[in-house]
Design an enzyme around this catalytic site. Structure first.
Site, PDB file in Angstrom:
ATOM      1  N   CYS A 125       0.828  -1.202   0.000  1.00 44.41           N
ATOM      2  CA  CYS A 125       0.000   0.000   0.000  1.00 44.41           C
ATOM      3  C   CYS A 125       0.865   1.256   0.000  1.00 44.41           C
ATOM      4  O   CYS A 125       2.033   1.210  -0.406  1.00 44.41           O
ATOM      5  CB  CYS A 125      -1.000   0.015   1.146  1.00 44.41           C
ATOM      6  SG  CYS A 125      -2.391   1.131   0.792  1.00 44.41           S
ATOM      7  N   ASP A 194      -3.613   1.329   9.895  1.00 40.20           N
ATOM      8  CA  ASP A 194      -4.803   2.169  10.047  1.00 40.20           C
ATOM      9  C   ASP A 194      -5.289   2.126  11.481  1.00 40.20           C
ATOM     10  O   ASP A 194      -5.934   3.059  11.962  1.00 40.20           O
ATOM     11  CB  ASP A 194      -5.901   1.710   9.090  1.00 40.20           C
ATOM     12  CG  ASP A 194      -5.501   1.993   7.643  1.00 40.20           C
ATOM     13  OD1 ASP A 194      -4.746   1.182   7.071  1.00 40.20           O
ATOM     14  OD2 ASP A 194      -5.880   3.053   7.125  1.00 40.20           O
TER      15      ASP A 194
HETATM   16  P1  RI2 Z   1      -0.196   6.364   6.610  1.00 41.59           P
HETATM   17  C1  RI2 Z   1      -3.929   3.477   4.213  1.00 41.59           C
HETATM   18  O1  RI2 Z   1      -5.293   3.270   4.090  1.00 41.59           O
HETATM   19  C2  RI2 Z   1      -3.139   2.193   4.045  1.00 41.59           C
HETATM   20  O2  RI2 Z   1      -3.779   1.070   4.605  1.00 41.59           O
HETATM   21  C3  RI2 Z   1      -1.879   2.570   4.761  1.00 41.59           C
HETATM   22  O3  RI2 Z   1      -1.067   1.460   5.088  1.00 41.59           O
HETATM   23  C4  RI2 Z   1      -2.466   3.244   6.000  1.00 41.59           C
HETATM   24  O4  RI2 Z   1      -3.567   4.009   5.496  1.00 41.59           O
HETATM   25  C5  RI2 Z   1      -1.533   4.119   6.781  1.00 41.59           C
HETATM   26  O5  RI2 Z   1      -1.086   5.195   5.988  1.00 41.59           O
HETATM   27  P2  RI2 Z   1      -6.168   3.865   2.850  1.00 41.59           P
HETATM   28  O6  RI2 Z   1      -6.616   5.261   3.264  1.00 41.59           O
HETATM   29  O7  RI2 Z   1      -0.995   7.064   7.663  1.00 41.59           O
HETATM   30  O8  RI2 Z   1      -5.365   3.844   1.592  1.00 41.59           O
HETATM   31  O9  RI2 Z   1       1.057   5.747   7.171  1.00 41.59           O
HETATM   32  O10 RI2 Z   1      -7.368   2.941   2.769  1.00 41.59           O
HETATM   33  O11 RI2 Z   1       0.079   7.269   5.424  1.00 41.59           O
END
Ligand code: RI2
Length: 320
Positions: A125, A194
């Site tokens: 991700c 998350d």
């Molecule tokens: P940071 C994201 O969720 C991903 O799952 C990623 O690993 C997590 O948030 C943390 O991201 P999504 O919004 O806060 O893409 O470290 O569903 O940037």
């Protein structure tokens, strides 16, 4: 940006990533608080509570969102006037945003120390916190190579490979299902979060748990980079973190689905990686084993069992 505009962008994933969502939400609260006109403190409270509720409902899994909103909404308590409440909330928003950005930087510094020269790292991700560790390791001159997954169905892997490419880091882009094939070439997995539960389990982008399982079997280290505001206080009382399931159209074209009446397309966005598969969680306060998640919730977020009992008016009688 208007409150509803921010809420829509978070819901539609135009604003995404647990840390970014939290910062955007508190900025929206600030704008909303300052746009309040005419009315007493009680009206202001209701106006802000409705806004907080709207934001918290946009995405149910990223705990950074309710944690950040909760932190700002505490500014309403003890205020004697609308002006006082607005000033305190603005102060809290600015502090949260500053602390959040500093936290990611600090995680990068700490995380980079866990990366060795010559390491091949796998990430999944697009996590600011996980990338901060990788980028910092590159900046301090460690010779590293990264495997980045595609991340179906939203393809956040494209964001990750752009960032790594811009930083001049040698990167391999793979489909999600290729992880098991490459795992023996990987020295270290680093992902974001998350939400982190009190038992050290980590909720992150769908596919993370499979990667952790493959890493566990291959004896490859698995590290999570997560700011302290991603730890979930309510899990202390056994509350489960809700896993968001998004629209099927993100996975399969609705025109194709229409012709398959017996097929239900499922689209869970996150999964849960058990603490047993995680070697370390890097927070801005330091690196901890997942078994110490409780300490973060109590000491740094300030939520102990007593606070819960007070906040939710639980007493011994109604707990039975
Ligand atoms: P940071 C994201 O969720 C991903 O799952 C990623 O690993 C997590 O948030 C943390 O991201 P999504 O919004 O806060 O893409 O470290 O569903 O940037």
């Amino acid at each position: 940006m208007l409150l509803t505009e921010t809420a829509d962008k978070i819901k539609g994933m135009e604003i995404r990533g647990a840390g970014r969502i939290a910062r955007a939400a508190v900025e929206a609260l600030k704008g909303h608080a300052l746009s309040f006109e005419g009315g007493d403190l009680q009206k202001f409270r209701e106006w802000m509570e409705d806004a907080a509720e709207l934001l918290v409902q946009t995405r149910p899994t990223a705990v950074s969102l309710p944690n950040a909103v909760h932190y700002v909404m505490i500014g309403l308590k003890g205020a004697g006037s609308v002006g006082e409440a607005q000033a305190e909330m603005v102060r809290r928003v600015e502090r949260f945003v500053r602390d959040s950005i500093n936290a990611v930087d600090r995680i990068g510094e700490i995380g980079a120390r866990h990366i060795s020269d010559g390491d091949v790292i796998l990430t999944h991700c697009n996590s600011e916190a996980a990338l901060a560790c990788i980028l910092k390791a590159g900046q301090v001159g460690k010779d590293i190579e990264v495997f980045a997954t595609e991340v179906r169905p939203q393809n956040q892997g494209l964001l990750t490979i752009r960032t790594l490419n811009d930083a001049g880091i040698k990167t391999n882009f793979i489909v999600d299902s290729a992880v098991r094939h490459f795992i023996n070439s990987i020295d270290l997995v680093i992902v974001g979060a998350d939400a982190v539960a009190v038992n050290g389990a980590v909720v992150n982008k769908i596919g993370t748990a499979q990667i952790a399982l493959a890493a566990h079997e291959a004896r490859t280290n698995f590290i999570v980079a997560a700011e302290t505001y991603k730890f979930a206080p309510r899990t202390i009382l056994g509350e489960l973190i809700r896993i968001e399931e998004r629209d099927a159209s993100e996975v399969l074209n609705p025109e194709v689905s229409k012709g398959l009446p017996h097929v239900r397309v499922r689209n869970p966005v996150f999964d849960v990686t058990p603490a047993a598969f995680i070697d370390l969680i890097i927070t801005e306060r330091g690196a901890i084993p997942p078994s110490l998640a409780y300490l973060i919730i109590c000491e740094y977020l300030g939520w102990g069992i007593e606070e819960f009992h007070k906040a939710f008016q639980i007493d011994d009688k109604n707990q039975e």
